[in-house]
Design a protein around this motif. Structure first.
Motif, mmCIF file in Angstrom:
data_model
loop_
_atom_site.group_PDB
_atom_site.id
_atom_site.type_symbol
_atom_site.label_atom_id
_atom_site.label_comp_id
_atom_site.label_asym_id
_atom_site.label_seq_id
_atom_site.Cartn_x
_atom_site.Cartn_y
_atom_site.Cartn_z
ATOM 1 N N HIS A 139 0.430 1.339 4.552
ATOM 2 C CA HIS A 139 0.563 -0.102 4.713
ATOM 3 C C HIS A 139 1.984 -0.513 4.333
ATOM 4 O O HIS A 139 2.395 -0.323 3.179
ATOM 5 C CB HIS A 139 -0.427 -0.845 3.817
ATOM 6 N N LEU A 140 2.712 -1.072 5.265
ATOM 7 C CA LEU A 140 4.074 -1.542 5.015
ATOM 8 C C LEU A 140 4.016 -3.051 4.811
ATOM 9 O O LEU A 140 3.842 -3.815 5.747
ATOM 10 C CB LEU A 140 4.972 -1.176 6.199
ATOM 11 N N GLY A 141 4.135 -3.472 3.569
ATOM 12 C CA GLY A 141 3.896 -4.849 3.170
ATOM 13 C C GLY A 141 2.544 -4.900 2.495
ATOM 14 O O GLY A 141 1.515 -4.616 3.126
ATOM 15 N N GLY A 142 2.535 -5.240 1.212
ATOM 16 C CA GLY A 142 1.294 -5.150 0.456
ATOM 17 C C GLY A 142 0.530 -6.442 0.328
ATOM 18 O O GLY A 142 -0.683 -6.492 0.490
ATOM 19 N N GLY A 143 1.258 -7.526 0.026
ATOM 20 C CA GLY A 143 0.586 -8.800 -0.211
ATOM 21 C C GLY A 143 -0.502 -8.651 -1.257
ATOM 22 O O GLY A 143 -0.321 -7.991 -2.284
ATOM 23 N N ALA A 144 -1.659 -9.246 -0.994
ATOM 24 C CA ALA A 144 -2.785 -9.192 -1.933
ATOM 25 C C ALA A 144 -3.700 -7.997 -1.668
ATOM 26 O O ALA A 144 -4.810 -7.945 -2.198
ATOM 27 C CB ALA A 144 -3.570 -10.491 -1.863
#
Length: 261
Positions: free
Chosen positions: A65-70
């Motif tokens: 996953h590139l970009g984790g956020g929540a």
């Protein structure tokens, strides 16, 4: 996400177990702390639809996953495909700290790395992942260095032969950026499709578009994805084959030379 953007987690007044990650007041991610399979944002549901159809139900997958956020989609994959091994790459350590402190612990099998997406993909072993998912934004735009043919080629190297690359982009009519991104992915991958709200595809609204790509021809589950998109609370459309040819016509792939690298 810019370092000076204020981060907060807001309770959803319509759903007490829902939490929205905000950066500078702009919605970034949504998680239901009681139900990781509840997906609030339409583009996340469209990405999840591809994940659901990528392999037999319940089979574990290896995902980057590139970009984790929540951690919305990592939580979803862990719940729907137990035993999956997932690496989440998030550039902003403040996001990682807030999510770890204020939301349920990350699921088993999920690891988090604070790094730049391009560097993480370049460092990945060849044929390491079944899925690569990109949801990368800074100041409401996709950074140029992760939007190029060269970056797509790095992702393709990190995917297994049956692997799928999923990209979220935001765009507005006439969807110029989406057309360029579709052309960019087609320069590297044999099978590409675009999924979005039908109103977006008709040039009638601003919003999110999901692109899916695979190295093997006819790998994408397009027919089943069409059905899933139509059944969504916000019905979507899928562009593939001749329809995508028409959509992309005239758009040139985005190269490192064009971005001045």
């Amino acid at each position: 996400m810019e370092a000076d953007e204020r981060l907060e987690l807001a309770v959803d007044p319509a759903r007490p177990t829902g939490r929205t990650l905000l950066a500078g007041g702009v919605e970034q991610s949504y998680v239901d702390v009681a139900d990781p399979t509840y997906l609030h944002f339409e583009y996340v549901r469209r990405m999840a639809a591809v994940i659901d159809l990528a392999a037999p139900a319940g089979d574990p997958l290896e995902a980057l996953h590139l970009g984790g956020g929540a951690l919305t989609l990592p939580r979803y994959v862990a719940a729907t495909r137990p035993g999956s091994a997932q690496l989440v790459v998030e550039r902003d350590p403040a996001v990682v700290e807030l999510v770890a402190r204020a939301l349920p612990p990350r699921p088993a099998g999920v690891e988090i790395q604070v790094a730049d997406a391009q560097e993480a993909v370049a460092a990945a072993a060849a044929a390491a992942y079944d899925l690569v998912l990109a949801d990368i934004y800074r100041a409401a735009r996709m950074p140029p260095h992760v939007a190029t043919v060269a970056f797509a080629a790095q992702v393709a190297r990190a995917l297994r032969p049956e692997g799928i690359y999923l990209v979220n982009v935001t765009d507005l009519p006439p969807l110029v950026f989406t057309r360029v991104q579709a052309a960019t992915l087609r320069a590297v991958f044999a099978d590409v499709c675009v999924v979005a709200d039908r109103r977006m595809l008709r040039g009638r609204r601003y919003g999110n578009v999901v692109l899916a790509a695979a190295a093997r021809p006819h790998r994408l589950p397009v027919a089943r994805l069409v059905v899933r998109a139509l059944r969504d609370p916000l019905p979507g459309g899928v562009l593939h084959g001749p329809a995508l040819d028409t959509f992309v016509a005239g758009a040139r792939p985005y190269t490192d030379t064009e971005r001045g690298s």
